[in-house]
Design an enzyme around this catalytic site. Structure first.
Site, short mmCIF file in Angstrom:
data_model
loop_
_atom_site.label_atom_id
_atom_site.label_comp_id
_atom_site.label_asym_id
_atom_site.label_seq_id
_atom_site.Cartn_x
_atom_site.Cartn_y
_atom_site.Cartn_z
N PRO A 4 0.85 -1.31 0.02
CA PRO A 4 0.11 -0.01 -0.20
C PRO A 4 1.03 0.99 0.11
CG PRO A 4 -0.11 -1.02 2.15
CD PRO A 4 0.78 -2.03 1.31
N GLU A 5 0.28 2.39 -0.62
CA GLU A 5 1.14 3.39 -0.83
C GLU A 5 0.37 4.68 -0.18
OE1 GLU A 5 3.03 4.54 -4.24
OE2 GLU A 5 3.49 2.66 -4.97
N ARG A 39 21.31 15.95 -7.14
CA ARG A 39 21.17 14.68 -7.03
C ARG A 39 21.62 13.96 -8.72
NH1 ARG A 39 18.05 11.59 -2.82
NH2 ARG A 39 17.82 13.40 -1.28
#
Ligand SMILES: [Zn+2]
Length: 281
Positions: free
Chosen positions: A2-3, A162
């Protein structure tokens, strides 16, 4: 797994049964889930009133009038069942106890909340509410997607350094809390960004545009979860799992909804990325 939207749907489904109500009795049927359960869990929950039910990232937090909060993590396979209440169009009767009902909360007013987890990747802990930010599962988390700390300026600055692919960067929970594989794929499709692009090399304007897109994709999924609660078809009280219409996720070789090009699947950091090689640059 589940998110955030699924966890938020579970939280909303539990509000009626739990918020403002006392836990008359807690049944704890084993000493551990993924990790050992806190000592005296049943005694510390029994008699406590739930003052507020919140979510932080993929964790549900039930604030108690004892000064502690019950932290609930569904993990891979954890399921929350609510019974003895009316949810949507159905009154949910108490189910026959199942083998993997590890923690059962008997609520004031007759509702019952059952945590069932066959594989035990889920977790529960008790944390002092005023020291919650230092809890080891919560301490390193980045801002919430719907919170004020998450904004265009923050995301542009955070991604500038990043060198990793944008897909990998957005999955980093230190950068942003609660976004998982499914919704990162959907977000990058909607933004037209190739998941393989180095985060630091994407123009600031395109990064800034991700903020409203992330909120939109998550809001739509939460809304879909809300309708699944209202029209609960199975009426078995299981919360949080519902069918989504994903545009790219899990649609390898299916036509892109925008241009018809077959959706591609690649592996990135051990996870599958789905994207349209035509629409995402
Ligand atoms: Zn396309």
């Amino acid at each position: 797994m589940p998110e955030l939207p699924e966890v938020e749907t579970v939280r909303r489904g539990l509000v009626q049964a739990m918020e403002g109500r006392r836990i008359e009795r807690a049944e704890v049927n084993r000493p551990d889930l993924r990790w050992p359960l806190p000592e005296g869990l049943a005694e510390r929950l029994g008699g406590a009133r739930v003052t507020l039910l919140r979510r932080r990232s993929k964790y549900i937090l039930a604030d108690l009038d004892t000064g502690e909060s019950l932290l609930i993590h569904l993990g891979m396979s954890g399921r929350m069942l609510v019974s003895g209440v009316t949810l949507g169009r159905f009154h949910l009767d108490h189910p026959v106890p199942q083998k993997h009902d590890h923690v059962v909360l008997h609520m004031e007013g007759g509702a019952r909340v059952t945590f069932n987890d066959a594989r035990r990747f889920g977790a529960m802990d008790l944390v002092r509410t005023d020291r919650e930010a230092a809890h080891w599962l919560l301490a390193g988390l980045g801002p919430e997607p719907f919170g004020n700390a998450f904004n265009e300026g923050y995301l542009v600055a955070a991604l500038k350094a990043r060198k990793s692919p944008i897909k990998t960067a957005l999955l980093d929970q230190h950068l942003l809390a609660g976004l998982g594989n499914i919704y990162v794929c959907e977000v990058l499709f909607r933004a037209g960004i190739d998941p393989r692009r180095a985060a630091s090399r994407i123009a600031a304007a395109r990064i800034a545009a991700l903020v409203p897109i992330i909120r939109e994709v998550l809001s739509e999924a939460i809304e879909a979860g809300g309708s699944s609660l209202r029209d609960h078809r199975q009426a078995d009280g299981e919360l949080g799992y519902f069918q989504h219409a994903f545009r790219v996720y899990d649609r390898e070789d299916a036509p892109c909804p925008a241009c018809g090009t077959p959706i591609r699947r690649i592996a990135q950091g051990g996870r599958s990325s789905y994207f349209c090689p035509q629409c995402q640059r």
